[in-house]
Scaffold this motif. Structure first.
Motif, PDB file in Angstrom:
ATOM      1  N   VAL A 478       0.859  -1.185   0.000  1.00  0.00           N
ATOM      2  CA  VAL A 478       0.000   0.000   0.000  1.00  0.00           C
ATOM      3  C   VAL A 478       0.895   1.234   0.000  1.00  0.00           C
ATOM      4  CG1 VAL A 478      -1.852   1.205   1.187  1.00  0.00           C
ATOM      5  CG2 VAL A 478      -1.724  -1.283   1.306  1.00  0.00           C
ATOM      6  N   PRO A 479       0.942   1.976  -1.103  1.00  0.00           N
ATOM      7  CA  PRO A 479       1.872   3.110  -1.196  1.00  0.00           C
ATOM      8  C   PRO A 479       1.496   4.263  -0.274  1.00  0.00           C
ATOM      9  CG  PRO A 479       0.439   3.046  -3.109  1.00  0.00           C
ATOM     10  CD  PRO A 479       0.179   1.780  -2.349  1.00  0.00           C
ATOM     11  N   ASP A 480       2.503   5.026   0.123  1.00  0.00           N
ATOM     12  CA  ASP A 480       2.260   6.184   0.989  1.00  0.00           C
ATOM     13  C   ASP A 480       1.458   7.273   0.282  1.00  0.00           C
ATOM     14  OD1 ASP A 480       3.514   5.101   3.154  1.00  0.00           O
ATOM     15  OD2 ASP A 480       5.433   6.102   2.818  1.00  0.00           O
ATOM     16  N   THR A 481       1.419   7.239  -1.039  1.00  0.00           N
ATOM     17  CA  THR A 481       0.642   8.255  -1.772  1.00  0.00           C
ATOM     18  C   THR A 481      -0.855   8.097  -1.520  1.00  0.00           C
ATOM     19  OG1 THR A 481       0.689   6.815  -3.724  1.00  0.00           O
ATOM     20  CG2 THR A 481       2.355   8.565  -3.594  1.00  0.00           C
ATOM     21  N   TRP A 482      -1.271   6.967  -0.971  1.00  0.00           N
ATOM     22  CA  TRP A 482      -2.679   6.771  -0.646  1.00  0.00           C
ATOM     23  C   TRP A 482      -3.038   7.345   0.726  1.00  0.00           C
ATOM     24  CZ3 TRP A 482      -3.546   0.927  -2.251  1.00  0.00           C
ATOM     25  CH2 TRP A 482      -3.369   0.816  -3.638  1.00  0.00           C
ATOM     26  N   ARG A 483      -2.019   7.767   1.493  1.00  0.00           N
ATOM     27  CA  ARG A 483      -2.295   8.362   2.805  1.00  0.00           C
ATOM     28  C   ARG A 483      -2.994   9.702   2.628  1.00  0.00           C
ATOM     29  NH1 ARG A 483       0.261   6.505   7.393  1.00  0.00           N
ATOM     30  NH2 ARG A 483       1.794   4.849   7.127  1.00  0.00           N
ATOM     31  N   PRO A 484      -3.877  10.100   3.535  1.00  0.00           N
ATOM     32  CA  PRO A 484      -4.284   9.414   4.768  1.00  0.00           C
ATOM     33  C   PRO A 484      -5.538   8.577   4.614  1.00  0.00           C
ATOM     34  CG  PRO A 484      -5.146  11.631   4.807  1.00  0.00           C
ATOM     35  CD  PRO A 484      -4.449  11.471   3.475  1.00  0.00           C
ATOM     36  N   TRP A 485      -5.729   7.993   3.422  1.00  0.00           N
ATOM     37  CA  TRP A 485      -6.998   7.293   3.138  1.00  0.00           C
ATOM     38  C   TRP A 485      -6.762   5.851   2.690  1.00  0.00           C
ATOM     39  CZ3 TRP A 485     -10.028  10.583   5.239  1.00  0.00           C
ATOM     40  CH2 TRP A 485      -9.882  11.954   5.045  1.00  0.00           C
ATOM     41  N   ARG A 486      -5.779   5.181   3.292  1.00  0.00           N
ATOM     42  CA  ARG A 486      -5.480   3.814   2.846  1.00  0.00           C
ATOM     43  C   ARG A 486      -6.634   2.844   3.124  1.00  0.00           C
ATOM     44  NH1 ARG A 486       0.147   2.371   5.470  1.00  0.00           N
ATOM     45  NH2 ARG A 486      -0.932   3.304   7.272  1.00  0.00           N
ATOM     46  N   SER A 487      -7.395   3.058   4.186  1.00  0.00           N
ATOM     47  CA  SER A 487      -8.553   2.188   4.436  1.00  0.00           C
ATOM     48  C   SER A 487      -9.554   2.273   3.288  1.00  0.00           C
ATOM     49  CB  SER A 487      -9.235   2.583   5.753  1.00  0.00           C
ATOM     50  OG  SER A 487      -8.347   2.477   6.848  1.00  0.00           O
ATOM     51  N   TYR A 488      -9.768   3.469   2.783  1.00  0.00           N
ATOM     52  CA  TYR A 488     -10.688   3.672   1.661  1.00  0.00           C
ATOM     53  C   TYR A 488     -10.115   3.070   0.377  1.00  0.00           C
ATOM     54  CZ  TYR A 488     -13.296   6.887   4.641  1.00  0.00           C
ATOM     55  OH  TYR A 488     -14.034   7.436   5.655  1.00  0.00           O
ATOM     56  N   ALA A 489      -8.811   3.212   0.186  1.00  0.00           N
ATOM     57  CA  ALA A 489      -8.179   2.644  -1.003  1.00  0.00           C
ATOM     58  C   ALA A 489      -8.369   1.130  -1.047  1.00  0.00           C
ATOM     59  CB  ALA A 489      -6.693   2.998  -1.025  1.00  0.00           C
ATOM     60  N   LEU A 490      -8.173   0.475   0.084  1.00  0.00           N
ATOM     61  CA  LEU A 490      -8.351  -0.974   0.118  1.00  0.00           C
ATOM     62  C   LEU A 490      -9.806  -1.360  -0.110  1.00  0.00           C
ATOM     63  CD1 LEU A 490      -5.971  -1.921   3.068  1.00  0.00           C
ATOM     64  CD2 LEU A 490      -5.585  -2.178   0.616  1.00  0.00           C
ATOM     65  N   ASN A 491     -10.738  -0.544   0.349  1.00  0.00           N
ATOM     66  CA  ASN A 491     -12.148  -0.825   0.067  1.00  0.00           C
ATOM     67  C   ASN A 491     -12.454  -0.729  -1.418  1.00  0.00           C
ATOM     68  OD1 ASN A 491     -13.056  -1.477   2.618  1.00  0.00           O
ATOM     69  ND2 ASN A 491     -13.572   0.615   3.175  1.00  0.00           N
ATOM     70  N   HIS A 492     -11.817   0.217  -2.110  1.00  0.00           N
ATOM     71  CA  HIS A 492     -11.986   0.293  -3.564  1.00  0.00           C
ATOM     72  C   HIS A 492     -11.455  -0.974  -4.224  1.00  0.00           C
ATOM     73  CE1 HIS A 492     -13.683   4.163  -4.698  1.00  0.00           C
ATOM     74  NE2 HIS A 492     -12.989   4.743  -3.735  1.00  0.00           N
ATOM     75  N   LEU A 493     -10.312  -1.462  -3.771  1.00  0.00           N
ATOM     76  CA  LEU A 493      -9.754  -2.679  -4.356  1.00  0.00           C
ATOM     77  C   LEU A 493     -10.642  -3.887  -4.063  1.00  0.00           C
ATOM     78  CD1 LEU A 493      -5.966  -2.144  -3.534  1.00  0.00           C
ATOM     79  CD2 LEU A 493      -7.118  -1.794  -5.716  1.00  0.00           C
ATOM     80  N   ARG A 494     -11.180  -3.947  -2.860  1.00  0.00           N
ATOM     81  CA  ARG A 494     -12.083  -5.054  -2.522  1.00  0.00           C
ATOM     82  C   ARG A 494     -13.341  -5.010  -3.376  1.00  0.00           C
ATOM     83  NH1 ARG A 494     -10.709  -3.290   2.891  1.00  0.00           N
ATOM     84  NH2 ARG A 494      -9.239  -4.748   3.850  1.00  0.00           N
ATOM     85  N   ALA A 495     -13.915  -3.816  -3.507  1.00  0.00           N
ATOM     86  CA  ALA A 495     -15.149  -3.686  -4.292  1.00  0.00           C
ATOM     87  C   ALA A 495     -14.932  -4.074  -5.744  1.00  0.00           C
ATOM     88  CB  ALA A 495     -15.670  -2.253  -4.199  1.00  0.00           C
ATOM     89  N   ALA A 496     -13.712  -3.859  -6.240  1.00  0.00           N
ATOM     90  CA  ALA A 496     -13.394  -4.202  -7.627  1.00  0.00           C
ATOM     91  C   ALA A 496     -12.898  -5.633  -7.771  1.00  0.00           C
ATOM     92  CB  ALA A 496     -12.336  -3.233  -8.159  1.00  0.00           C
ATOM     93  N   GLY A 497     -12.846  -6.371  -6.671  1.00  0.00           N
ATOM     94  CA  GLY A 497     -12.388  -7.753  -6.727  1.00  0.00           C
ATOM     95  C   GLY A 497     -10.893  -7.891  -6.855  1.00  0.00           C
TER      96      GLY A 497
END
Length: 503
Positions: A478-497
């Motif tokens: 998980v890159p630091d460029t996704w901070r401070p929203w890494r939880s949301y980024a992972l939810n996007h990846l989960r939703a997209a499978g």
């Protein structure tokens, strides 16, 4: 319907180049005039993206409003700005009857911030001041009452008593306008110590008596009032800002639903989530409807400034209304700022198409942090066994909802062995604190000290139970460029499978 909400999408012009993050950035500079000019531009443009981020008051009328208020824009020289409704009330302004500024979503700052002010605001929202007083709030935060008062006043313009008072006034208005309960019962259900205090507060905040406020309820609320009783439940609209993707949230709740405590029923797009709640004064059952997601409708991507989720609460004690609403807001992540999240994550090449496909995707929390921690460890099947064996049976079961999830103290005594027993004991004796005011780093260290509890489970607890918007499981790329929203980024990846779901 009640007004833990904003009214529908207002007519507003997009304020190009200005975002809620612009306001936050300017706030940290020494240029106070520029800061207020930015806020005035949001008011002039009736920009609903800022609802809840700040409030403005008009000195010539004595009224305070949300930024998207549809009334005629006041002259700049007559406008004052406040961080909270309580600060505006403390300066002698009363709430606008047209835009209902007390009904906006909460500021996203308090969910993101991990400092003492953010923790204090979450605890006040949970009703700690009403139940335990300022001294109790200070003990939970590990500061003196004077330090808490000073920091809150400096940051948000109001102390804990004033913030709790504003919250009680809002709860009272909801009950006055959506139920037929006697005024005296509403006074104490809202958390007021006396009817006189209740009457004085309502007059100060709304410039009306309780009876006048009840008579001024919108037609829809008057219709709901005829059927809203303690047995029928209190109807609510749970407001959110910006777009809201309810489908993935309800998908998650449906996958995780523990029989006896939760259920999700209905067709896709019109599902209803129901669950039992253990609350400070009693128990509750809540039903929340999935938003249809049609453009321009509640919760839809075209909702502009935001929308709401329809809900109904059945409580054994109405003093739990404010607390239960705040817990539902955390469960459905309704106080998030989707504009900030989507702007940051949408700039990433990998996430950009996912954000475009699901604007406003949320990071769900939980209505019961201790319950979530146990469930994250043992899984759904074992959680259902624990409910049937150790859960408290409701005095009045409702359909398939028959139990409360067992308390940590009960689990620690009944099943003291293994990792689950150690976790339950740590939750019961306070070695692990997961309440809204818990320090996230301290909680993580305490969880990792529980024998057998792995770091991946702790990351789930940090994300869901502690509402951390920037948590990620160990070893994840998980890159630091996704901070401070890494939880949301992972939810996007989960939703997209593209990412395996956690337990």
């Amino acid at each position: 319907m009640s007004d833990f909400r904003q009214p529908g999408p207002p007519v507003w012009r997009r304020l190009d180049g200005v975002t809620p993050q612009t306001v936050q950035t300017v706030r940290t500079t020494e240029y106070a005039d520029a800061h207020e000019d930015v806020r005035y531009e949001a008011v002039r443009s009736r920009d609903a993206r800022f609802d809840g981020a700040f409030f403005f008051a008009v000195e010539t009328t004595g009224i305070y409003c949300r930024p998207s208020c549809p009334a005629v824009t006041p002259k700049r020289r007559n406008v004052r700005f406040f961080a909270t409704a309580a600060a505006a009330q403390g300066s002698g302004f009363r709430a606008c009857r047209r835009c209902r500024p007390d009904a906006v979503p909460g500021s996203a700052d308090w969910n993101v911030r991990a400092d003492v002010v953010g923790r204090a605001m979450r605890l006040i929202g949970d009703g700690v001041v009403d139940r335990e007083g300022v001294a109790g709030l200070a003990v939970r935060l590990g500061y003196s009452a004077r330090q808490v008062q000073r920091q809150l006043t400096a940051e948000v313009g109001a102390g804990p008593v004033a913030l709790a008072r504003a919250q009680r006034a809002h709860t009272a208005r909801v009950l006055l306008q959506t139920t037929g309960l006697p005024v005296t019962e509403i006074a104490f259900a809202s958390g007021f110590a006396s009817v006189r205090q209740f009457n004085d507060t309502i007059r100060a905040v709304y410039a009306a008596t309780p009876s006048e406020l009840r008579a001024a309820a919108p037609a829809r609320d008057r219709a709901a009032r005829r059927t809203a009783t303690p047995s029928a439940g209190v109807p609510l609209r749970l407001a959110h800002r910006g777009p809201y993707q309810s489908g993935p949230v309800f998908d998650l709740l449906q996958r995780e639903a523990v029989a006896g405590v939760e259920e999700v029923s209905g067709d896709l797009g019109r599902r209803v989530y129901r669950r039992t709640l253990r609350l400070p004064y009693g128990t509750g059952i809540v039903a929340v409807q999935e938003a249809a997601g049609r453009p321009g409708r509640q919760g839809g991507p075209g909702a502009g400034g935001g929308g709401w989720l329809e809900a109904r609460l059945h409580l054994t004690d109405l003093r739990d209304l404010t607390t239960s609403v705040q817990r539902l807001r955390r469960l459905f992540d309704l106080d998030a700022d989707p504009y900030a999240v989507d702007e940051r994550l949408g700039a990433d090449p990998r996430l950009a198409p996912l954000v475009a496909a699901r604007p406003g995707l949320r990071s769900p929390g939980t209505a019961d942090p201790d319950e979530l921690a146990v469930r994250a460890l043992v899984g759904r099947a074992e959680a259902e066994r624990l409910v049937q064996r150790y859960g408290k049976v409701l005095d009045a079961p409702c359909g398939t909802l028959t139990h409360l999830f067992p308390e940590p103290a009960v689990l620690a005594e009944a099943a003291p062995h293994g990792t689950a027993g150690a976790l339950a004991a740590a939750l019961a004796d306070g070695a692990v604190r997961l309440d809204p005011g818990a320090d996230r780093d301290d909680a993580e260290r305490a969880l990792l000290a529980v024998p057998g509890l792995d770091a991946r489970t702790v990351a789930v607890v940090r994300t869901r139970a502690l509402g951390d918007p920037d948590a990620a499981p160990p070893g994840a790329a998980v890159p630091d460029t996704w901070r401070p929203w890494r939880s949301y980024a992972l939810n996007h990846l989960r939703a997209a499978g593209e990412w395996e779901n956690d337990r």
